[in-house]
Design a protein around this motif. Structure first.
Motif, PDB file in Angstrom:
ATOM      1  N   SER A 213       0.773  -1.251   0.000  1.00  0.00           N
ATOM      2  CA  SER A 213       0.000   0.000   0.000  1.00  0.00           C
ATOM      3  C   SER A 213       0.806   1.304   0.000  1.00  0.00           C
ATOM      4  O   SER A 213       0.646   2.131   0.895  1.00  0.00           O
ATOM      5  CB  SER A 213      -0.977  -0.008   1.187  1.00  0.00           C
ATOM      6  N   PRO A 214       1.649   1.489  -1.008  1.00  0.00           N
ATOM      7  CA  PRO A 214       2.384   2.758  -1.108  1.00  0.00           C
ATOM      8  C   PRO A 214       1.471   3.865  -1.620  1.00  0.00           C
ATOM      9  O   PRO A 214       0.301   3.620  -1.900  1.00  0.00           O
ATOM     10  CB  PRO A 214       3.467   2.436  -2.139  1.00  0.00           C
ATOM     11  N   ASN A 215       2.020   5.058  -1.729  1.00  0.00           N
ATOM     12  CA  ASN A 215       1.215   6.196  -2.185  1.00  0.00           C
ATOM     13  C   ASN A 215       1.725   6.691  -3.530  1.00  0.00           C
ATOM     14  O   ASN A 215       2.925   6.801  -3.742  1.00  0.00           O
ATOM     15  CB  ASN A 215       1.299   7.315  -1.151  1.00  0.00           C
ATOM     16  N   HIS A 250      -3.721  -1.378  -1.005  1.00  0.00           N
ATOM     17  CA  HIS A 250      -4.569  -0.209  -0.748  1.00  0.00           C
ATOM     18  C   HIS A 250      -3.750   1.055  -1.050  1.00  0.00           C
ATOM     19  O   HIS A 250      -3.372   1.818  -0.157  1.00  0.00           O
ATOM     20  CB  HIS A 250      -5.013  -0.243   0.717  1.00  0.00           C
ATOM     21  N   TYR A 400      -8.602   9.804   4.474  1.00  0.00           N
ATOM     22  CA  TYR A 400      -8.073   8.446   4.652  1.00  0.00           C
ATOM     23  C   TYR A 400      -9.038   7.624   5.526  1.00  0.00           C
ATOM     24  O   TYR A 400      -9.310   6.454   5.261  1.00  0.00           O
ATOM     25  CB  TYR A 400      -6.706   8.586   5.335  1.00  0.00           C
ATOM     26  N   ASP A 404     -11.159   4.220   4.584  1.00  0.00           N
ATOM     27  CA  ASP A 404     -11.014   2.968   5.327  1.00  0.00           C
ATOM     28  C   ASP A 404     -12.332   2.451   5.890  1.00  0.00           C
ATOM     29  O   ASP A 404     -12.515   1.246   6.048  1.00  0.00           O
ATOM     30  CB  ASP A 404      -9.962   3.103   6.436  1.00  0.00           C
ATOM     31  N   ARG A 411     -15.149  -4.928   2.216  1.00  0.00           N
ATOM     32  CA  ARG A 411     -14.464  -6.210   2.437  1.00  0.00           C
ATOM     33  C   ARG A 411     -15.343  -7.207   3.182  1.00  0.00           C
ATOM     34  O   ARG A 411     -15.285  -8.399   2.931  1.00  0.00           O
ATOM     35  CB  ARG A 411     -13.160  -5.965   3.201  1.00  0.00           C
ATOM     36  N   PHE A 432      -6.266   2.387  13.122  1.00  0.00           N
ATOM     37  CA  PHE A 432      -7.000   1.130  12.927  1.00  0.00           C
ATOM     38  C   PHE A 432      -7.880   0.780  14.131  1.00  0.00           C
ATOM     39  O   PHE A 432      -8.952   0.209  13.958  1.00  0.00           O
ATOM     40  CB  PHE A 432      -6.042   0.000  12.560  1.00  0.00           C
TER      41      PHE A 432
HETATM   42  N1  ARG Z   1      -1.082   4.174   2.009  1.00  0.00           N
HETATM   43  C1  ARG Z   1      -0.944   4.040   3.410  1.00  0.00           C
HETATM   44  C2  ARG Z   1       0.449   4.495   3.864  1.00  0.00           C
HETATM   45  O1  ARG Z   1       1.323   4.674   3.057  1.00  0.00           O
HETATM   46  C3  ARG Z   1      -1.131   2.608   3.894  1.00  0.00           C
HETATM   47  C4  ARG Z   1      -2.499   2.027   3.649  1.00  0.00           C
HETATM   48  C5  ARG Z   1      -2.795   0.854   4.514  1.00  0.00           C
HETATM   49  N2  ARG Z   1      -4.087   0.291   4.295  1.00  0.00           N
HETATM   50  C6  ARG Z   1      -5.248   0.822   4.678  1.00  0.00           C
HETATM   51  N3  ARG Z   1      -6.361   0.178   4.379  1.00  0.00           N
HETATM   52  N4  ARG Z   1      -5.306   1.923   5.360  1.00  0.00           N
HETATM   53  O2  ARG Z   1       0.661   4.674   5.031  1.00  0.00           O
END
Ligand code: ARG
Length: 674
Positions: A213-215, A250, A400, A404, A411, A432
């Motif tokens: 899950s990178p950006n 993600h 964000y 989620d 899901r 989370f």
């Molecule tokens: N893109 C987010 C980051 O770089 C991580 C995402 C994780 N997954 C999620 N469902 N929030 O920190």
């Protein structure tokens, strides 16, 4: 597990039910008396009964669930005849639970404590240490029984089983369990025959693993690398156990920063709808657009309007967005390919429509509160962390948090997940937790679905500071892999391997060592701790490192090969040769191999992978001890083979099979020569 074997559990369930029944009758009676001041609803007696009742109900639920899971197992066993490698610890737990329940039927939910014995063989192979706690529980019921007598009663009731050679009581009440060699022979034989380790039985689940899950447009950093490595291994483990695993990326591909990126793209590449722009360096592209955004009011306005258009899926704007995403995607893919990671991209943008719907729903049910122009949501116990979710920003945009919430709903409701796992750095734990409690409050998450955040610590450089390049920039992951390759090659050359191996073999060994050491260094540490990224340590060939393990497996596999024993010969031999387990070192190795399913079930519970790495290391050490003491192949002075001990070759084969399975889970690629 047959219906007959289920009997003791059913008996316990009935017992608990009767107990609850009794308590309720008593409660009703007391309430019926209505003694002023004494039996009003705040009366302590009633409160106590209520508490007791809740506790029992809780236990009953657990018990019922357990019985259900056993029934499920029984059904699966009847349908599926493929060999299973059993967890000995789990089997012993069942056997002792039966024994203890029979010996002490009045103890509801008795403690069953089975552990692997210490190194000294005089304590047996496993131990049951329940006697002390049982003795305490009995004394609380007014029955004085010494732990040793408790142990005696247990041993009397434990049924004979294919796993147990004998039981012995030691000290104040420890029960030493000696594992049956016959069982060990048969389990290891099955494994050698199959040429792979059949997984232990587990109830099959649908599991979503959210990792990597990178950006988009931001650098994928070492934190994402950790998430990728840990998430991949967790997925492999769960798939191996037979679960239906959905691996999801993600990706951060939505949000306000895309407005400025798109506006900048429109200026830099006005012809973008016809010709693909070459933004090779998305980083500096991002920096330029950010600078304009901060300095130029006009640009800022246009950037905002781009966001609005993007969220309304305006086709031209969407095209620009796709182009930007593609640039990052190509980079991500390179990394996944090199690390042998498979994952499906399903970024934040996927949830846009669902977010809109969700917000309406949450609003309708009065879950949202106004807070300085934004809309927030509290979970049931979030007041503790003091951080609510921001569901709608003051400018009307989503966050964000919103994505989620929509995501977990999707899901659970669409993907029908039984278990959702998120692998991110520990810094997101509160996020989370809040998502979990808000999803519970909104009725999205219920007790049938498990949600786990799998956090990990930060990666440090050798200077114990945040991992950066010498010039202080974020380390580019592909550069890091390249450095790993270079270092691995240096190491192999240092050992003169380039003179022994063909070019192709050398390349394979180089990649296996480089990527293996990066993954293993990560997985072999307790993920909660921060860890120091050091190629020197990773590439050490002594100690618990990938290099040591890869060498060990190559050596183990070369034993049979050098004695000209092919897989066919092994298959032939296993029919009439017993795997050698007589020598103390053979037995030690054999027992460790049999512990594999136990380790897997343990790591599946808490999703810590380092015990699997420790296990690999233990296997290799036990193998070395065995190989030092026990000749597999005897040679004369000229090096000619004069005798092959087939029983030991078979044990060697079993070791290789178990290690290969571990490597597969950890993402290490074994090579024939290195
Ligand atoms: N893109 C987010 C980051 O770089 C991580 C995402 C994780 N997954 C999620 N469902 N929030 O920190």
């Amino acid at each position: 597990m047959s219906s007959k074997e289920l009997e003791p559990f059913k008996k316990r369930a009935e017992l608990a039910e009767q107990e609850i029944e009794k308590l309720w009758k008593e409660f009703e009676r007391l309430k019926g008396l209505e003694i002023p001041g004494e039996c009003s609803s705040d009366n302590s007696e009633i409160l106590k009964l209520r508490q007791e009742n809740t506790k029992l109900k809780y236990r009953l639920t657990i018990l019922k669930k357990f019985v259900d899971s056993l029934r499920e197992k029984e059904k699966a066993n009847n349908e599926d005849n493929s060999p299973k490698m059993l967890s000995i610890q789990e089997e012993l737990e069942k056997i002792f639970l039966d024994g203890i329940t029979e010996a002490f039927p009045d103890i509801v939910d008795p403690p069953v404590i089975i552990s692997v014995s210490s190194k000294d063989p005089k304590f047996g192979d496993y131990q049951c240490n329940s006697a002390m706690s049982l003795s305490k529980l009995l004394s609380a019921q007014g029955k004085k029984v010494s732990p040793r007598d408790v142990a005696n009663s247990i041993v009397e009731k434990v049924k004979s089983s294919k796993f147990i050679e004998k039981l012995e009581i030691a000290g104040p009440g420890f029960i030493n369990i000696y594992l049956s060699r016959e069982y060990a022979f048969s389990a290891l034989t099955t494994l050698v025959q199959a040429g792979k380790v059949p997984p232990p039985y587990v109830e099959k689940k649908k599991i979503v693993v959210d990792f990597s899950s990178p950006n988009i447009a931001k650098e994928m950093h070492v934190g994402h690398l950790r998430s990728t490595i840990i998430g991949e291994s967790i997925s492999r483990l769960l798939e191996y156990l037979g679960h239906d695993v959905l691996r999801l990326n993600h990706v951060g591909d939505w949000g306000t920063q895309f407005g400025m990126l798109i506006a900048h793209l429109q200026d830099e590449f006005p012809n973008y709808l016809n010709v693909s722009p070459a933004i090779s360096d998305l980083q500096s592209f991002y920096k330029q657009s950010k600078k304009r955004f901060d300095e130029d009011e006009e640009f800022k306005k246009r950037a905002y309007s781009c966001v609005v258009k993007l969220q309304a899926f305006d086709p031209d704007i969407k095209k620009a967005w796709e182009m930007i995403c593609d640039v990052s995607r190509i980079e991500f893919e390179k990394l996944y390919k090199r690390l042998d990671v498979s994952i499906i991209e399903r970024g934040e943008s996927f949830y846009q429509k669902m977010m809109e719907k969700l917000v309406i729903e949450l609003e309708k049910n009065n879950f949202l509160e106004e807070d300085e122009g934004r809309k927030i949501m509290w979970g049931d116990n979030d007041k503790k962390t003091g951080i609510p979710l921001t569901v709608v920003k003051s400018d009307g945009g989503f966050t964000y948090d919103t994505s989620d919430m929509a995501c977990i709903k999707h899901r659970i409701e669409e993907e029908k997940a039984d278990w959702v796992i998120y692998v991110t750095d520990g810094g997101q734990s509160v996020h989370f937790q809040t998502i979990e409690s808000c999803a519970k409050r909104a009725g999205i998450l219920n007790n049938n679905v498990k949600m786990d955040h799998v956090p990990f610590g930060v990666v440090l450089g050798e200077d114990k500071k945040k991992f950066k390049t010498r010039s202080g920039d974020t380390v580019k992951l592909l550069d890091l892999l390249d450095e790993g390759l270079k270092r691995a090659l240096d190491k192999l050359k240092e050992k003169g391997r380039h003179q022994e191996l063909t070019d192709e073999e050398l390349k394979k060994a180089q990649e296996s060592v480089a990527y293996g050491c990066i993954k293993y260094a990560d997985l072999s540490h307790n993920r909660n701790h921060e860890y120091v990224f050091s190629f020197d340590k990773m590439l050490d060939d002594k100690g618990n490192t990938a290099v040591y393990l890869l060498y060990a497996l190559t050596r183990i596999k070369s034993i049979a090969r050098n004695a000209n024993i092919s897989r066919e010969k092994i298959i032939e031999a296993i029919e009439n040769t017993k795997i050698s387990l007589e020598h103390e070192k053979e037995w030690k190795l054999g027992k460790i191999l049999l512990r594999f399913p136990e380790i897997l079930l343990k790591i599946t519970k808490d999703l810590y992978l380092h015990p699997l790495c420790e296990y690999c290391y233990d296997v290799c050490c036990a193998f070395t001890e065995f190989y030092d003491k026990c000749y597999c192949v005897e040679k004369d002075k000229s090096g000619e083979i004069i005798k092959v001990n087939m029983g030991r070759i078979l044990l060697t084969e079993a070791t290789a099979i178990v290690l290969e399975q571990c490597f597969l889970l950890l993402g290490l690629k074994p090579v024939d020569r290195m």
